[in-house]
Design an enzyme around this catalytic site. Sequence first.
Site, short mmCIF file in Angstrom:
data_model
loop_
_atom_site.label_atom_id
_atom_site.label_comp_id
_atom_site.label_asym_id
_atom_site.label_seq_id
_atom_site.Cartn_x
_atom_site.Cartn_y
_atom_site.Cartn_z
N ASP A 57 0.88 -1.17 0.00
CA ASP A 57 0.00 0.00 0.00
C ASP A 57 0.92 1.23 0.00
O ASP A 57 1.63 1.47 0.98
CB ASP A 57 -0.87 -0.04 1.27
CG ASP A 57 -1.81 1.17 1.36
OD1 ASP A 57 -1.62 2.14 0.60
OD2 ASP A 57 -2.71 1.12 2.21
N VAL A 58 0.90 1.98 -1.09
CA VAL A 58 1.86 3.10 -1.19
C VAL A 58 1.59 4.20 -0.17
O VAL A 58 2.47 5.04 0.06
CB VAL A 58 1.89 3.71 -2.63
CG1 VAL A 58 2.37 2.70 -3.65
CG2 VAL A 58 0.55 4.32 -3.02
N SER A 136 -2.24 13.65 -14.22
CA SER A 136 -3.54 13.57 -14.91
C SER A 136 -3.73 14.82 -15.76
O SER A 136 -3.38 15.93 -15.33
CB SER A 136 -4.67 13.48 -13.89
OG SER A 136 -5.92 13.64 -14.54
N TYR A 149 -9.18 14.63 -6.29
CA TYR A 149 -8.33 13.97 -7.30
C TYR A 149 -7.46 14.99 -8.03
O TYR A 149 -6.24 14.83 -8.14
CB TYR A 149 -9.22 13.22 -8.28
CG TYR A 149 -8.47 12.50 -9.37
CD1 TYR A 149 -7.86 11.27 -9.12
CD2 TYR A 149 -8.37 13.04 -10.65
CE1 TYR A 149 -7.16 10.61 -10.11
CE2 TYR A 149 -7.67 12.39 -11.64
CZ TYR A 149 -7.07 11.17 -11.37
OH TYR A 149 -6.38 10.52 -12.36
#
Length: 244
Positions: A57-58, A136, A149
Amino acid sequence: MTRTAIVTGGASGIGGAIARRLAADGATVAIFDLTGADTAAAAIEEAGGKATGLAVDVSDQPAVTEAVAEVRARLGRPAILVTSAGVTVDGPFLDLSAETWERVLTVNLTGTFHCCQAVLPDMIAEGWGRIVTISSSSVHSGAARMAAYVASKSGVVGLTKVLALEFGRHGITVNTIPPGFIDTPMLRGTEERGSLDVALQTAKTPVGRIGTPEDIAAACAFLVSEEAGYVTGQVLGVNGGRNT
Ligand code: NAP
C-alpha cells in the site's frame, strides 16, 4: 545493462502496461500494488520477462520502505520508478468529506512522495535514475466533481518539478505523464458511476479514439531510456490532443 524498475499500481491499467513494456525492453520489474501484483508479475514471466510482485500500500510509508529494501536485496538497486498507483473519487464538492479528501491525497500524492523518497538514495548511489510520475490531464483542464483527485494530481506535478531540480546533478531525471482519457478499469468505473460519457468524450478527442494503456507505456519507455537523459522536469501530455 539490466535495470531494476519499480512500477506502482502495476497490476492494472496504465501501470500494468508500463510494467509489461519495461520488462519487454529488458528491465527487471517489481510490481507494487494492493492486489494482483503476483499475478501480473507471473504473466510477465510467462511472456519471457523478469518480474516480481509485492503487495504494497503506497500510502503506508514503512511498507514502502520495506518493499524497496526487498527489491534491493532480491533484484538489485532500483534505478527506475514509475508511480501509477492511484484512486479517484467523484461527486459534488459540497458533499466531499474531509476523510475522502484525505484518503485521495494520501494515496495519490503522499504515496508518490513515499516511493520517491524510498528509491532516491539508491539512484544517487548508482549515479543514474529515472522517475516517471503519473499525474492527470485534469490538472490542465480541471474536472468538475473531482476536487480531491485534481488537487492530488496537481501536487504530483509540483513534486515532480522539485525533484527534477534537486536531483538532476546525480544523473536522475524526474518527469510526469498526465494521461487523458485512457481505457482502464478506473475510467470504466467512472463511466459506470455516470460521471463520464465515453462516446461523447471519444467524439471530442482530436485523434478520434480513446487512449490505451500502451499509449502511456510508450511515452514512459522513452522517458526512462538512456537517451532521455536531457529531458527532466517535464510534463509530457499523452491525451490524443485533448489538452495542448
Ligand atoms: P487502475 O486500472 O484502477 O489502476 C490503478 C492501480 O493502482 C490499481 O491496481 C489499484 O489497485 C492500485 N492502487 C490503488 N491504491 C493503491 C495503493 N494505496 N497502493 C498501491 N496500489 C494502489 O487505473 P488507471 O487508469 O490505470 O490509473 C493509473 C494511474 O493513471 C492513476 O494514478 C490514475 O489517477 C492515472 N490517470 C488515469 C487516467 C485514465 O484515463 N485512465 C487519466 C488520468 C490519470 P486495486 O485495483 O487493487 O485497488
